[in-house]
Design a protein around this motif. Structure first.
Motif, short mmCIF file in Angstrom:
data_model
loop_
_atom_site.label_atom_id
_atom_site.label_comp_id
_atom_site.label_asym_id
_atom_site.label_seq_id
_atom_site.Cartn_x
_atom_site.Cartn_y
_atom_site.Cartn_z
N ASN A 236 0.83 -1.21 0.00
CA ASN A 236 0.00 0.00 0.00
C ASN A 236 0.85 1.25 0.00
N ILE A 237 1.88 1.28 0.88
CA ILE A 237 2.75 2.45 0.97
C ILE A 237 3.51 2.65 -0.35
N GLY A 238 4.07 1.56 -0.88
CA GLY A 238 4.82 1.66 -2.13
C GLY A 238 3.96 2.16 -3.27
N PHE A 239 2.74 1.64 -3.36
CA PHE A 239 1.86 2.06 -4.45
C PHE A 239 1.43 3.51 -4.28
N ASN A 240 1.12 3.92 -3.04
CA ASN A 240 0.74 5.32 -2.80
C ASN A 240 1.84 6.27 -3.25
N ILE A 241 3.10 5.90 -2.98
CA ILE A 241 4.23 6.74 -3.35
C ILE A 241 4.38 6.81 -4.86
N ILE A 262 9.75 7.11 -7.35
CA ILE A 262 9.91 5.86 -8.09
C ILE A 262 10.22 4.76 -7.08
N VAL A 263 9.47 3.65 -7.18
CA VAL A 263 9.55 2.60 -6.16
C VAL A 263 10.11 1.31 -6.77
N GLY A 264 11.08 0.71 -6.07
CA GLY A 264 11.58 -0.62 -6.40
C GLY A 264 11.12 -1.59 -5.34
N PHE A 265 10.58 -2.74 -5.75
CA PHE A 265 10.01 -3.72 -4.81
C PHE A 265 10.65 -5.08 -5.08
#
Length: 497
Positions: A236-241, A262-265
């Motif tokens: 949720n946090i990663g997608f919100n960002i 930009i998020v790396g997972f």
């Protein structure tokens, strides 16, 4: 004795040896410095990516460094003021005052200063690449017995990443004034950013209020027992960002996030498809189990396709490779930042990473190596890293199942290396497994407790280096695996009598 050109120390062409000279452009360096001495506004156009070490001629770098110090302290950088800080003994036969005067007198328009700066920077990068290439060749020829090719590749990638970073210093000591400038820039950006946060917003208002957002270079450990929703909260946090990502273009052409990121997972447990299914369920409001079974109405499927269309271009990158080492993760994170950019890194989860083989069978030492490596990576990339972690089973032995820092101690140095430790706890999960016999007084009490705990989750901040600890209550919708802010009285609609 050979005649030597003033300032540069170069031999006349006829006497130069037959080896190749590293790429440089002294004329561009002189033109840039002359423009700054004539008009200090020229410095503002190049200061965000050009550093003194990018100049081939060390004395040019010294002049640039003095100009930078004077301008940042609110003073004028001119031939008169800069001369005061130059040591004539270091200039040999060249008079520094006359040389500064010549730079200023031959200066061209400030309009061209950006082109000169980019030329100087690009040539500095080429010189660094030459040095790295020479190191790779020399090391490959004379490699020690214990240096594997994989280790050499990872070292080369680390060096290449440092070169790729615009204006990145090579480490070592820096002045307090420089650190103070960076801190003030961070405060100014926080003042201008939505929500007035110093870090990246999680998209959860109450969590941001306590933490001030996710801070650069911080290692955040998100821990909990299975079933508590660790992965859901991180997703949720990663997608919100990623969804909130907005950027501005810097002078060197690179992008800088002004909102979101930009998020790396690294999904070491779930596949990319499973992770995407969670996100699409959360965004569309269609339950995860319905998506898995295909048990959807036409209305549900329309919601699903609308949500997919809206989010398919967000900067959210997934690596689903399982069982990777901390060295491999580090190399891939550097590569992502170099190629696409990176503002937040999420790892699900720490216990699925492996350390170096030299640690043997000692898992505590291996986890210490992993967490130390993650903290070093957060500092190197200057991004917050959210690393998920399992908790020991001793939580289940207590009457109060709320986790605490001591539950991390079996995992080596997680508590010591982390800047922030967050626990996820859902009382509803445990209450469900303790249902008394129906019709009894205990069952009535249990039902009241279930009603109170239904759809609620606690995010317990057990450690925070730069802020308070405490508990934040969130709403959790299990069907769509979504965490959100609880509706407060201030945000409820007005009720009519």
């Amino acid at each position: 004795m050979a005649n030597v050109e003033p300032l540069t120390g170069r031999l006349p062409v006829a006497q130069q040896p037959s080896f190749r000279v590293a790429p440089h452009n002294l004329e561009a360096e002189q033109a840039l410095l002359g423009a700054i001495l004539v008009n200090n506004d020229a410095f503002d156009r190049v200061s965000d990516f050009l550093r003194a070490e990018h100049f081939q001629e060390t004395r040019h770098g010294k002049i640039y460094e003095i100009c930078a110090s004077l301008i940042r302290s609110g003073k004028i950088a001119s031939t008169v003021t800069v001369k005061t800080f130059l040591n004539e003994a270091e200039w040999g036969d060249v008079n520094p005052a006359k040389y500064l005067g010549r730079l200023a007198s031959e200066a061209t328009s400030i309009i061209n200063v950006g082109d000169y700066a980019h030329a100087i920077y690009d040539l500095a990068v080429r010189r660094q690449l030459i040095r790295i290439g020479e190191d790779i060749v020399n090391t490959a020829y004379d490699a020690p017995v214990d240096l594997t090719p994989r280790t050499q590749i990872e070292e080369a990638e680390r060096n290449l990443y440092q070169v790729a970073e615009s204006g990145r210093a090579d480490g070592g000591f820096q002045s307090f004034g420089n650190a103070l400038t960076i801190a003030m820039d961070m405060a100014a950006k926080a003042f201008q950013r939505d929500g007035a946060l110093s870090g990246v917003s999680t998209g959860l208002r109450e969590l941001d209020r306590v933490m001030g957002g996710l801070q650069r270079s911080d290692l955040l450990v998100l821990a909990g027992r299975p079933g508590m929703g660790k992965t859901s909260l991180a997703t949720n946090i990663g997608f919100n960002i990623a969804k909130a990502y907005r950027f501005e273009t810097k002078a060197d052409g690179s992008h800088e996030a002004v909102n979101g990121g930009i998020v790396g997972f690294f999904s070491l447990e779930m596949s990319a498809e499973q992770l995407a299914a969670r996100i699409i369920a959360e965004q569309s409001g269609v339950a995860s189990y319905k998506i898995r079974r295909g048990d959807m109405t036409e209305h549900d499927f329309q919601h699903l396709t609308d949500a997919a269309r809206e989010i398919q271009t967000i900067p959210f990158y997934i690596d689903q490779t399982g069982g990777i080492s901390i060295a491999q993760l580090t190399a891939r994170a550097r590569r992502l930042k170099r190629q696409r950019g990176l503002d937040v890194l999420i790892i699900d989860y720490i216990q699925l990473l492996s350390g170096s083989k030299s640690k043997g069978d000692n898992r505590v030492q291996e986890l210490t190596e992993i967490t130390t490596g993650l903290k070093a990576l957060a500092k190197e990339l200057s991004v917050p890293i959210i690393a998920l972690s399992q908790l020991s089973r001793q939580v289940e032995q207590r009457d109060d199942k709320r986790p605490q820092l001591s539950d991390l101690r079996e995992s080596g140095s997680i508590e010591q290396d982390a800047d922030v430790v967050i626990f996820v706890y859902r009382e509803e999960y445990y209450l469900k497994n303790r249902e008394p016999r129906a019709g009894t007084e205990e069952h009535i009490t249990w039902m009241n407790e279930m009603e109170r705990a239904h759809g609620r989750a606690e995010v317990i901040i057990g450690k925070q280096r730069h802020g308070p600890t405490g508990t934040v209550e969130l709403q959790f919708e299990a069907e769509v695996t979504r965490f959100s802010d609880l509706a407060s009285e201030d945000n409820l609609p007005v009720q009519m009598d």
